[in-house]
Write an enzyme that holds these catalytic residues in place. Structure first.
Site, PDB file in Angstrom:
ATOM      1  N   LYS A  15       0.824  -1.218   0.000  1.00 53.34           N
ATOM      2  CA  LYS A  15       0.000   0.000   0.000  1.00 53.34           C
ATOM      3  C   LYS A  15       0.855   1.264   0.000  1.00 53.34           C
ATOM      4  CE  LYS A  15      -2.328  -0.695   3.746  1.00 53.34           C
ATOM      5  NZ  LYS A  15      -1.767  -1.928   4.285  1.00 53.34           N
ATOM      6  N   ARG A  90      -9.711   1.384  10.166  1.00 41.35           N
ATOM      7  CA  ARG A  90      -9.186   0.088  10.601  1.00 41.35           C
ATOM      8  C   ARG A  90     -10.308  -0.882  10.992  1.00 41.35           C
ATOM      9  NH1 ARG A  90      -3.861  -0.662  10.154  1.00 41.35           N
ATOM     10  NH2 ARG A  90      -2.491   0.975  10.873  1.00 41.35           N
ATOM     11  N   ARG A 129      12.007  -8.252   5.374  1.00 36.62           N
ATOM     12  CA  ARG A 129      12.311  -6.953   5.993  1.00 36.62           C
ATOM     13  C   ARG A 129      13.335  -7.100   7.107  1.00 36.62           C
ATOM     14  NH1 ARG A 129       6.193  -4.448   6.643  1.00 36.62           N
ATOM     15  NH2 ARG A 129       5.763  -4.259   4.413  1.00 36.62           N
ATOM     16  N   ARG A 131      13.050  -7.757  10.420  1.00 35.44           N
ATOM     17  CA  ARG A 131      12.837  -7.233  11.782  1.00 35.44           C
ATOM     18  C   ARG A 131      12.992  -8.369  12.775  1.00 35.44           C
ATOM     19  NH1 ARG A 131       7.418  -3.751  10.537  1.00 35.44           N
ATOM     20  NH2 ARG A 131       8.381  -2.277   9.122  1.00 35.44           N
ATOM     21  N   ARG A 142      -0.429 -11.548  12.897  1.00 37.27           N
ATOM     22  CA  ARG A 142      -0.706 -10.157  12.533  1.00 37.27           C
ATOM     23  C   ARG A 142      -1.599 -10.112  11.283  1.00 37.27           C
ATOM     24  NH1 ARG A 142       4.474  -7.244  11.309  1.00 37.27           N
ATOM     25  NH2 ARG A 142       4.954  -7.999  13.374  1.00 37.27           N
TER      26      ARG A 142
END
Length: 189
Positions: A15, A90, A129, A131, A142
């Site tokens: 996004k 959300r 990524r 992390r 998630r």
């Protein structure tokens, strides 16, 4: 031609990347909930201070505070010719509140672009990524939590006839080519 857009999709679907390309091509302000919260807190607005108190305590910011921060941002002059919402709403209550706040101004959403991808693609992207707290299990959870919130929002806007699904699993420029066709058609309408 003004365009009021919302970007919808799960984490890792692209996004933010697509929003940057839309901003560049169509010169619309990108309104990210995270950026709005940071700005409201940095400027120590009343709502920003309320949001900070919830976040500092490790809690989610309640809808009424979030909605207020979004309403303040949408009232700013740079959004009069259109905007790109990213990260809001959300949940379904926030979606309904957004429709009400836009209607008060005689505005509405013109399109909701729902970027989709298979869960494994999103897990792979988020793992890349690097992390430290991103394990496949944490990421899957998630995505499941976000999916449970996102799907009713998608259904809400699909029922209004303004939802367009775009496969976000493909190459970046291929995805944007589909976005561009959608927005150019919207501009002609």
């Amino acid at each position: 031609m003004s365009m009021n857009l919302m970007l919808l999709g799960l984490p890792g679907v692209g996004k933010g990347t697509q929003a940057a390309k839309i901003v560049e091509q169509y010169n619309l302000p990108h309104i990210s909930t995270g950026d709005m919260f940071r700005a409201a807190m940095a400027n120590e607005t009343e709502l920003g201070l309320k949001a900070k108190a919830f976040m500092d305590a490790g809690n989610l910011v309640p809808d009424e505070v979030t909605n207020g921060i979004v309403a303040e941002r949408l009232a700013q002059a740079d959004t009069k010719e259109g905007f790109i919402l990213d990260g809001f709403p959300r949940n379904l209550d926030q979606a309904k509140a957004l429709d009400e706040m836009l209607a008060k101004d005689g505005r509405k959403l013109d399109a909701v672009i729902y970027f989709t991808a298979d869960q494994q693609v999103l897990i792979d992207r988020m793992m890349a990524r690097g992390r430290a707290d991103d394990t496949p299990e944490v990421i899957k959870n998630r995505l499941d939590v976000n999916g449970a919130l996102t799907e009713p929002i998608a259904e809400f806007y699909d029922a209004k006839g303004i939802l367009s699904k775009i496969d976000g699993a493909r190459e970046l420029d291929t995805v944007f080519a589909d976005v561009k066709v959608l927005l150019d058609n919207l501009a002609k309408a």
